[in-house]
Design a protein around this motif. Structure first.
Motif, PDB file in Angstrom:
ATOM      1  N   VAL A  43       0.795  -1.257   0.025  1.00 33.21           N
ATOM      2  CA  VAL A  43       0.082   0.099   0.011  1.00 33.21           C
ATOM      3  C   VAL A  43       0.851   1.198  -0.078  1.00 33.21           C
ATOM      4  O   VAL A  43       0.641   2.366  -0.555  1.00 33.21           O
ATOM      5  N   ARG A  44       1.870   1.198   0.833  1.00 32.75           N
ATOM      6  CA  ARG A  44       2.945   2.386   0.778  1.00 32.75           C
ATOM      7  C   ARG A  44       3.455   2.621  -0.531  1.00 32.75           C
ATOM      8  O   ARG A  44       3.470   3.750  -0.910  1.00 32.75           O
ATOM      9  N   THR A  45       4.102   1.412  -1.143  1.00 34.64           N
ATOM     10  CA  THR A  45       4.714   1.651  -2.234  1.00 34.64           C
ATOM     11  C   THR A  45       3.692   2.200  -3.569  1.00 34.64           C
ATOM     12  O   THR A  45       4.094   2.971  -4.397  1.00 34.64           O
ATOM     13  N   ALA A  46       2.596   1.860  -3.360  1.00 34.97           N
ATOM     14  CA  ALA A  46       1.767   2.164  -4.204  1.00 34.97           C
ATOM     15  C   ALA A  46       1.405   3.671  -4.040  1.00 34.97           C
ATOM     16  O   ALA A  46       0.595   4.438  -5.029  1.00 34.97           O
ATOM     17  N   GLY A  47       1.650   4.325  -3.094  1.00 37.85           N
ATOM     18  CA  GLY A  47       1.503   5.832  -2.934  1.00 37.85           C
ATOM     19  C   GLY A  47       0.581   6.180  -2.083  1.00 37.85           C
ATOM     20  O   GLY A  47       0.170   7.321  -2.019  1.00 37.85           O
ATOM     21  N   TYR A  48      -0.383   5.245  -1.390  1.00 36.29           N
ATOM     22  CA  TYR A  48      -1.367   5.686  -0.803  1.00 36.29           C
ATOM     23  C   TYR A  48      -0.969   6.028   0.837  1.00 36.29           C
ATOM     24  O   TYR A  48      -0.065   5.551   1.287  1.00 36.29           O
ATOM     25  N   LYS A  49      -1.760   6.770   1.310  1.00 36.30           N
ATOM     26  CA  LYS A  49      -1.228   7.070   2.848  1.00 36.30           C
ATOM     27  C   LYS A  49      -2.074   6.629   3.768  1.00 36.30           C
ATOM     28  O   LYS A  49      -3.294   6.770   3.687  1.00 36.30           O
ATOM     29  N   ILE A  50      -1.307   5.630   4.559  1.00 35.06           N
ATOM     30  CA  ILE A  50      -2.221   4.958   5.576  1.00 35.06           C
ATOM     31  C   ILE A  50      -2.562   5.810   6.782  1.00 35.06           C
ATOM     32  O   ILE A  50      -1.431   6.465   7.359  1.00 35.06           O
ATOM     33  N   HIS A  51      -3.713   6.012   6.710  1.00 35.49           N
ATOM     34  CA  HIS A  51      -4.111   6.785   8.037  1.00 35.49           C
ATOM     35  C   HIS A  51      -3.789   6.099   9.278  1.00 35.49           C
ATOM     36  O   HIS A  51      -3.147   6.851  10.314  1.00 35.49           O
ATOM     37  N   ASP A  52      -4.009   4.814   9.546  1.00 36.73           N
ATOM     38  CA  ASP A  52      -3.795   4.143  10.705  1.00 36.73           C
ATOM     39  C   ASP A  52      -3.936   2.706  10.394  1.00 36.73           C
ATOM     40  O   ASP A  52      -4.599   2.145   9.622  1.00 36.73           O
ATOM     41  N   VAL A  53      -3.309   1.877  11.250  1.00 30.88           N
ATOM     42  CA  VAL A  53      -3.807   0.399  11.345  1.00 30.88           C
ATOM     43  C   VAL A  53      -4.155   0.153  12.878  1.00 30.88           C
ATOM     44  O   VAL A  53      -3.400   0.323  13.720  1.00 30.88           O
ATOM     45  N   TYR A  54      -5.412  -0.436  12.841  1.00 34.96           N
ATOM     46  CA  TYR A  54      -6.040  -0.701  14.138  1.00 34.96           C
ATOM     47  C   TYR A  54      -5.700  -2.231  14.371  1.00 34.96           C
ATOM     48  O   TYR A  54      -6.297  -2.993  13.641  1.00 34.96           O
ATOM     49  N   THR A  55      -5.083  -2.493  15.602  1.00 33.52           N
ATOM     50  CA  THR A  55      -4.831  -4.161  15.826  1.00 33.52           C
ATOM     51  C   THR A  55      -5.307  -4.335  17.121  1.00 33.52           C
ATOM     52  O   THR A  55      -5.194  -3.449  18.138  1.00 33.52           O
ATOM     53  N   PRO A  56      -5.608  -5.373  17.552  1.00 30.70           N
ATOM     54  CA  PRO A  56      -6.173  -6.034  18.978  1.00 30.70           C
ATOM     55  C   PRO A  56      -4.857  -6.218  19.742  1.00 30.70           C
ATOM     56  O   PRO A  56      -5.160  -6.286  21.135  1.00 30.70           O
ATOM     57  N   PHE A  57      -3.742  -6.216  19.351  1.00 31.48           N
ATOM     58  CA  PHE A  57      -2.461  -6.356  20.265  1.00 31.48           C
ATOM     59  C   PHE A  57      -1.381  -5.790  19.371  1.00 31.48           C
ATOM     60  O   PHE A  57      -1.380  -5.282  18.494  1.00 31.48           O
ATOM     61  N   PRO A  58      -0.398  -5.181  20.452  1.00 38.00           N
ATOM     62  CA  PRO A  58       0.817  -4.480  19.726  1.00 38.00           C
ATOM     63  C   PRO A  58       1.479  -5.489  18.759  1.00 38.00           C
ATOM     64  O   PRO A  58       1.997  -6.610  19.200  1.00 38.00           O
ATOM     65  N   VAL A  59       1.589  -5.020  17.420  1.00 42.82           N
ATOM     66  CA  VAL A  59       2.301  -6.102  16.440  1.00 42.82           C
ATOM     67  C   VAL A  59       3.740  -5.485  16.290  1.00 42.82           C
ATOM     68  O   VAL A  59       3.801  -4.236  15.947  1.00 42.82           O
ATOM     69  N   HIS A  60       4.525  -6.357  16.653  1.00 40.47           N
ATOM     70  CA  HIS A  60       6.072  -5.702  16.764  1.00 40.47           C
ATOM     71  C   HIS A  60       6.471  -5.568  15.305  1.00 40.47           C
ATOM     72  O   HIS A  60       6.094  -6.258  14.421  1.00 40.47           O
ATOM     73  N   GLY A  61       7.155  -4.353  15.140  1.00 45.75           N
ATOM     74  CA  GLY A  61       7.498  -3.901  13.744  1.00 45.75           C
ATOM     75  C   GLY A  61       6.645  -3.055  12.997  1.00 45.75           C
ATOM     76  O   GLY A  61       6.905  -2.803  11.907  1.00 45.75           O
ATOM     77  N   LEU A  62       5.431  -3.251  13.327  1.00 43.79           N
ATOM     78  CA  LEU A  62       4.384  -2.493  12.425  1.00 43.79           C
ATOM     79  C   LEU A  62       4.554  -0.871  12.411  1.00 43.79           C
ATOM     80  O   LEU A  62       4.481  -0.536  11.272  1.00 43.79           O
ATOM     81  N   ASP A  63       4.924  -0.610  13.544  1.00 46.59           N
ATOM     82  CA  ASP A  63       5.171   1.041  13.429  1.00 46.59           C
ATOM     83  C   ASP A  63       6.450   1.213  12.389  1.00 46.59           C
ATOM     84  O   ASP A  63       6.379   2.253  11.887  1.00 46.59           O
ATOM     85  N   HIS A  64       7.330   0.513  12.595  1.00 45.62           N
ATOM     86  CA  HIS A  64       8.586   0.696  11.516  1.00 45.62           C
ATOM     87  C   HIS A  64       8.104   0.404  10.051  1.00 45.62           C
ATOM     88  O   HIS A  64       8.129   1.348   9.262  1.00 45.62           O
ATOM     89  N   ALA A  65       7.079  -0.554   9.713  1.00 47.37           N
ATOM     90  CA  ALA A  65       6.728  -0.889   8.589  1.00 47.37           C
ATOM     91  C   ALA A  65       5.822   0.406   8.091  1.00 47.37           C
ATOM     92  O   ALA A  65       5.795   0.583   6.679  1.00 47.37           O
ATOM     93  N   MET A  66       5.083   0.982   8.934  1.00 47.82           N
ATOM     94  CA  MET A  66       4.266   2.051   8.542  1.00 47.82           C
ATOM     95  C   MET A  66       5.212   3.334   8.364  1.00 47.82           C
ATOM     96  O   MET A  66       4.537   4.270   8.087  1.00 47.82           O
ATOM     97  N   GLY A  67       6.290   3.324   8.908  1.00 49.66           N
ATOM     98  CA  GLY A  67       7.072   4.621   8.690  1.00 49.66           C
ATOM     99  C   GLY A  67       6.803   5.383   9.822  1.00 49.66           C
ATOM    100  O   GLY A  67       7.258   6.665   9.701  1.00 49.66           O
ATOM    101  N   LEU A  68       6.477   4.856  10.815  1.00 48.95           N
ATOM    102  CA  LEU A  68       5.925   6.001  12.169  1.00 48.95           C
ATOM    103  C   LEU A  68       7.468   6.178  12.776  1.00 48.95           C
ATOM    104  O   LEU A  68       8.229   5.308  12.850  1.00 48.95           O
ATOM    105  N   ARG A  69       7.458   7.548  13.418  1.00 49.97           N
ATOM    106  CA  ARG A  69       8.576   7.680  14.131  1.00 49.97           C
ATOM    107  C   ARG A  69       8.772   7.255  15.486  1.00 49.97           C
ATOM    108  O   ARG A  69       7.503   6.825  16.046  1.00 49.97           O
ATOM    109  N   GLU A  70       9.964   7.002  15.865  1.00 50.75           N
ATOM    110  CA  GLU A  70      10.005   6.219  17.272  1.00 50.75           C
ATOM    111  C   GLU A  70       9.364   7.433  18.389  1.00 50.75           C
ATOM    112  O   GLU A  70       9.407   8.652  18.141  1.00 50.75           O
TER     113      GLU A  70
END
Lengths: 409, 480, 196
Positions: C24-51
């Motif tokens: 989705v990111r390579t296709a150029g869409y802007k991910i607003h957010d991903v809502y998950t039932p538990f903390p998925v490790h590494g997802l923040d990095h995959a989404m390009g979120l700042r530490e």
């Protein structure tokens, strides 16, 4: 397919350094023997005392490696398996340093009868109303038996653990049944070691060897304090060797994640040490009973004041400020610096614990201390290097190796 | 990238029964959404009745004064302070499980941490009652707070360990509560989003603070949990350390000993784990949570019990030895006559303590015993009895014969209202715990889900490929 | 605050989610957010979120606690009302360590939790739009914000092709408001959909 590079070859430079340090150490000891060892009672006491605290300190920090192995084995830890051979190699020093320490202690008690070190060896101890009561514990025969037993069992149980570890080099360990049996046998040996460790380092041995220098004084905390001091220095020693091998291109599956966890141990146990330090000091300061405060008199108000506060700065302030950050624990240079600092700090701690009681008028820290330490450091480098070269660096078939490879902090 | 989810097949799964994410939610929310059972009501009303008795006992004490208790001039601290230390000790396991085991990455903590933390908070609440009501004029309790006042201002004594206690217990309570509640937010959101009735939607909606599960929020939540865990680790040590200072800073024989701080902490963890065991053995049965609190969890906790029991034993022997080694006749008298001599007036309490805390837990060296539920339950109760004895031994045997033989006293036995107060705190504890067990997710739902792929039984079966790989293949494929 | 338009894709496995986020990111869409039932490790990095720098804030709060404790106690016991307690010096530092430590921890913990709640807009009676009720149960809900250029049908098809189990378009208030979860509330603000 990548093969696992697992055979360590001792680099020439390592050998040169080790032998050089040993030579410096031997030279220092000879000069020390001539200038101090032949001198008056006080000089002689300083010489033997210096030899004694060094041998005890370095023996205990090498033994801390085996404690680390056994503790992680009992906790069913998986993360440390990739570099487990390093603490194993360091623990091969226990027989050597144990031998040296045994000789030094026995020399003090049986040949020198040095009652400047162990006041309970003197004739007047038999009439002193406090010391005479303690002679059931503080006597040469018990000293000989217990020292021999303590060191002897560390050697035997440690060797047992290392022997078990060799099985992990054989493919026969693959599969569930052999794996389970391996873990089980490790658990049994490790618990034996830990129990003996608790009965010696965790209680009796520091009283017998070090606390009894101040024969009238006592503190129930003393042994746990000594343990904390030697354990955090031992963890730092492991960190140093891990970083060294890493820099030499070995241990390719040990990475920042593992270093980070070693760093956490160094950080946490530095704070633990401080906690014990504070508890012991504050309680004695607060209650202010003369029999107890005498111990801190020379250290806090006497000539050892400088070392006393240096001890706190190096072993508490530095680790807590520097190692708190995640990035610091993952930085090889910073971790090397901190490991060296912590080992030095706890060596100073041992120095003030022993010499603070032997040379109350002035601080003796000088060329002799550093010279003798150089000897022990050289020995550690030489024999750890040798032990590392003897076995594969990675226990390839250890049941938890794969967990360790993908370990993620 | 997502990391490989793998753990050795030698480790037993921590979630059994072939669960997937949805089933985890279902299983843990079921007791919350169902009507309370008869058994629950019975237990709850017994707890409330005990609480009422406690309230009445305290009412007597507040109205008529400390004279309602059988304390006397020599034994100025008796059941009250014993119970205080006992409850505070129990209140240590929760934070230990959540914080220290989080840092040590012991996966089994996820099954029990929520209930253990709740237990911690309730135990600290119970503990707090004792010093407060021991003040006598409890309406003056605010005098312990340092604030500018019209009495001078006359400040509190910052050098007094009793004041350190005020700070330690209140900080510990606050931080544990924050830690617990921040962990509960996502789980309340889960309950909220499943709620059918209006009232539930309202209440769980309020409780969940509007949690959505946003990735950024999770990232901050993880950072928060980690730092709170890091802070709670020294905090949990400090609390029982400071409680031990209440004794050790004095010059009373048997109290002034430098090993007290770490030994109190070990004892606290010991009794706390025992209490967690007692509760877990029942909770897993009543709420059918055997798949989440497995025998593996029970066994791991029993290992902690034998470890801490032995550390405590090592400390008892150290003290006893020093009682002799010091050649201090007061120390010697306290340890070898007042305590270790079975035939001295309180000798029985010392040997009760030894038997319950040091000798009997050694049974857990055997795997069969660690995995036996009956033995576990029995032992967990025994350990808490032993730990109560320990505090009683420390307090009473050091006090009943002090430096002035004319005030020696052995005639201390608690009055009805003293016992009532103690029973009342049991009432408080279990009332809270019953409410918690009914209305809160007793197992951390989100945390179980996050370890499910590593340690669930079905998911572990899927790791056969990695398990079978040669080490070389494995590192080639997965090493980072 | 305004209403916006979102395309929502729900995934049921984090192993599918990770490549999907990347695509989705390579296709150029802007991910607003991903809502998950538990903390998925590494997802923040995959989404390009700042530490997050929450822990730095915690450190600062902690230091504040240390300073508060030490300065208050030393002022009180050396300047305001010096007392002789057991013959100890007025500046009895060892005796102040316990309280100093407790206040350090208290300030750090309370400060961090409040900061956390502020940053994530969490409080009682705060209400937010939930894109899928099972985001707190077993679904990983990826929400993409529509822009003027977004073709919703294409995007939905794309999400389906990369493994989404359920796809839909929602117009929603992206922010938070005060409200109760047992009541549907008509927001007072304008109902016009805002497109970036």
């Amino acid at each position: 397919m990548a093969s696992i590079r697992e055979q360590f070859e001792i680099p020439g430079k390592m050998k040169t350094w080790a032998l050089g340090l040993i030579a410096v150490g031997v030279l220092a000891m000879i000069i020390g023997l001539v200038t101090k060892g032949m001198g008056d009672e006080h000089e002689k006491t300083v010489f033997i005392g210096t030899l004694m605290y060094n041998s005890l300190f370095f023996m205990l920090i090498c033994n801390a490696s085996m404690f680390f192995i056994c503790a992680t084995t009992l906790a069913m830890g998986g993360w440390q398996v990739v570099f487990r051979r390093i603490p194993e190699a360091i623990s091969t020093l226990v027989p050597i340093f144990g031998g040296i320490a045994w000789v030094v202690l026995m020399y003090i008690v049986f040949i020198d009868h040095n009652h400047h070190i162990y006041h309970w060896l003197s004739e007047e101890a038999k009439t002193d109303h406090i010391l005479s009561g303690k002679l059931g514990f503080l006597n040469p025969v018990f000293f000989l038996i217990w020292t021999t037993l303590a060191i002897g069992l560390w050697i035997i149980l440690g060797a047992k653990m290392r022997k078990l570890s060799s099985e992990a080099d054989e493919a026969a360990l693959r599969g569930e049944e052999p794996g389970k049996s391996f873990v089980w046998r490790n658990t049994v040996s490790a618990s034996l070691f830990i129990v003996w460790f608790a009965l010696t380092v965790g209680s009796t041995v520091p009283w017998l060897w070090m606390m009894s220098i101040d024969a009238h004084w006592y503190s129930t905390m003393y042994s746990w304090y000594t343990f904390a001091s030697s354990f955090v220095a031992g963890m730092s020693l492991i960190a140093l060797f891990v970083i060294y091998l890493k820099n030499k291109g070995y241990l390719e599956y040990t990475n920042q994640e593992h270093l980070h966890d070693i760093g956490k141990f160094m950080f946490a146990f530095s704070i633990f040490w401080t906690y014990l330090w504070f508890s012991q000091y504050m309680l004695i300061w607060y209650a202010n009973i003369p029999e107890e405060t005498i111990y801190f008199k020379t250290r806090v108000q006497g000539p050892y004041k400088g070392l006393f506060f240096l001890n706190l700065i190096i072993n508490f302030v530095c680790p807590i400020l520097i190692l708190m950050k995640r990035s610091a624990k993952r930085n090889y240079t910073l971790m090397t610096f901190m490991a060296v600092l912590i080992i030095f700090g706890h060596w100073i701690d041992f120095h003030q614990m022993v010499m603070g009681s032997l040379s109350k008028e002035h601080v003796t820290l000088g060329w002799l201390d550093f010279g003798i330490a150089a000897f022990f450091i050289g020995m550690i480098i030489l024999f750890t290097g040798r032990a590392l070269a003897k076995k594969p660096l990675v226990p390839k078939y250890h049941p938890f190796l794969k967990e360790s490879v993908i370990h993620h902090t | 990238m997502a990391h490989l989810k793998y753990e050795s097949q030698l480790r037993e799964p921590l979630v059994t029964g072939n669960k997937d994410y949805h089933q985890v939610t279902e299983d843990i929310c079921r007791p919350i959404e169902a009507k309370p059972t008869k058994l629950w009501y019975v237990g709850f009303y017994i707890a409330v009745a005990l609480l009422m008795f406690g309230v009445y006992s305290v009412y007597r004490e507040v109205t008529y004064g400390i004279g309602q208790w059988n304390l006397n001039k020599t034994i100025g601290w008796g059941w009250d302070i014993t119970n205080f230390v006992w409850w505070v000790g129990i209140g240590h396991a929760g934070t230990l499980i959540s914080a220290i085991l989080l840092l040590f990455r012991q996966g089994w903590r996820t099954g029990v941490n929520r209930a253990a933390e709740a237990m911690t908070i309730f135990a600290v609440m119970c503990a707090g009652q004792f010093p407060i009501f021991h003040m006598g004029r409890v309406w003056m309790a605010f005098f312990v707070l340092p604030y500018p006042n019209t009495r001078g201002p006359l400040w509190v004594n910052f050098n007094s360990p009793l004041l350190w206690d005020v700070f330690a217990i209140s900080t510990y309570f606050t931080v544990s509560l924050l830690f617990w509640y921040s962990g509960l937010l996502p789980d309340f959101a889960t309950v909220r989003d499943r709620a059918k009735t209006k009232l539930r939607k309202l209440l769980y909606g309020v409780a969940a603070f509007g949690w959505t599960g946003s990735t950024k929020h999770w990232q901050r939540h993880e950072s928060l949990s980690l730092v709170l865990a890091g802070l709670s680790t020294p905090l949990v040590l400090s609390v029982h350390t400071i409680v031990s200072f209440d004794f050790a800073t004095s010059v009373i024989p048997g109290w002034h000993t430098t090993i007290f701080p770490p030994y109190f902490v070990a004892g606290a963890v010991f009794s706390g784990f025992a209490m967690v065991q007692s509760l877990m053995v029942i909770v897993r049965k009543v709420f059918a949570l055997e798949d989440y609190i497995t025998l593996g969890h029970i066994e791991a906790m029993n290992k902690v019990i034998v470890l801490t029991g032995s550390i405590v034993g090592c400390a008892y022997l150290t003290e006893l030895f020093m009682g002799w080694y010091s050649q201090n006749k007061y120390e010697g008298y306290t340890f070898w006559y007042s305590r270790a001599n079975l035939f001295s007036p309180y000798g029985w309490s010392y040997w009760g303590m030894m038997a319950c805390n040091v000798i009997s837990p050694q049974i857990f060296w055997f795997r069969k015993m660690r995995r036996n539920l009956f033995v576990t339950f029995f032992m967990s109760v025994l350990v808490n009895i032993g730990m109560w004895f320990e505090r009683f031994v420390i307090i009473v045997t050091s006090l009943y014969r002090d430096y002035l033989p004319s005030s020696w006293s052995v005639y201390y036995s608690p009055s009805t209202w003293e016992i009532g107060f103690y029973l009342g705190t049991f009432g408080l504890f279990f009332t809270c715990f019953f409410l918690f067990a009914k209305y809160f997710p007793v197992v951390a739902i989100a945390e179980i889900k996050s370890v499910l792929k590593t340690t669930g039984d079905t998911q572990k079966d899927g790791m056969d490929k990695q398990e079978e790989m040669q080490p070389e293949e494995f590192v080639h494929e997965y090493a980072h | 605050m305004a209403k916006k338009k979102f395309v929502v894709g729900c995934f049921d496995d984090e192993a599918v989610l990770f490549p999907a986020v990347k695509k989705v990111r390579t296709a150029g869409y802007k991910i607003h957010d991903v809502y998950t039932p538990f903390p998925v490790h590494g997802l923040d990095h995959a989404m390009g979120l700042r530490e997050t720098s929450l822990h730095t804030a915690g450190f600062i709060y902690g230091i504040t606690g240390t300073t508060t404790a030490l300065s208050c106690i030393s002022w009180i016991f050396t300047k305001d009302w010096p007392l002789n307690i057991g013959g100890k010096p007025h500046f009895a530092l060892p005796a102040w360590i316990p309280i100093t430590f407790e206040l350090t921890v208290l300030f750090a913990a309370v400060g961090m939790v409040l900061t956390f709640c502020y940053l994530c807009q969490l409080a009682p009676f705060v209400k937010k739009h939930h894109f899928h009720a099972r985001a707190t149960d077993d679904l990983f809900v990826m929400v993409i914000e529509c822009t003027a250029k977004t073709n919703e049908a294409d995007l939905q098809g794309f999400l389906n092709s990369i493994g989404a189990k359920e796809v839909n378009v929602q117009e929603a208030e992206a922010d938070w408001w005060f409200g109760r979860y047992d009541q549907e509330q008509q927001l007072i603000r304008d109902t016009k959909v805002e497109v970036a």
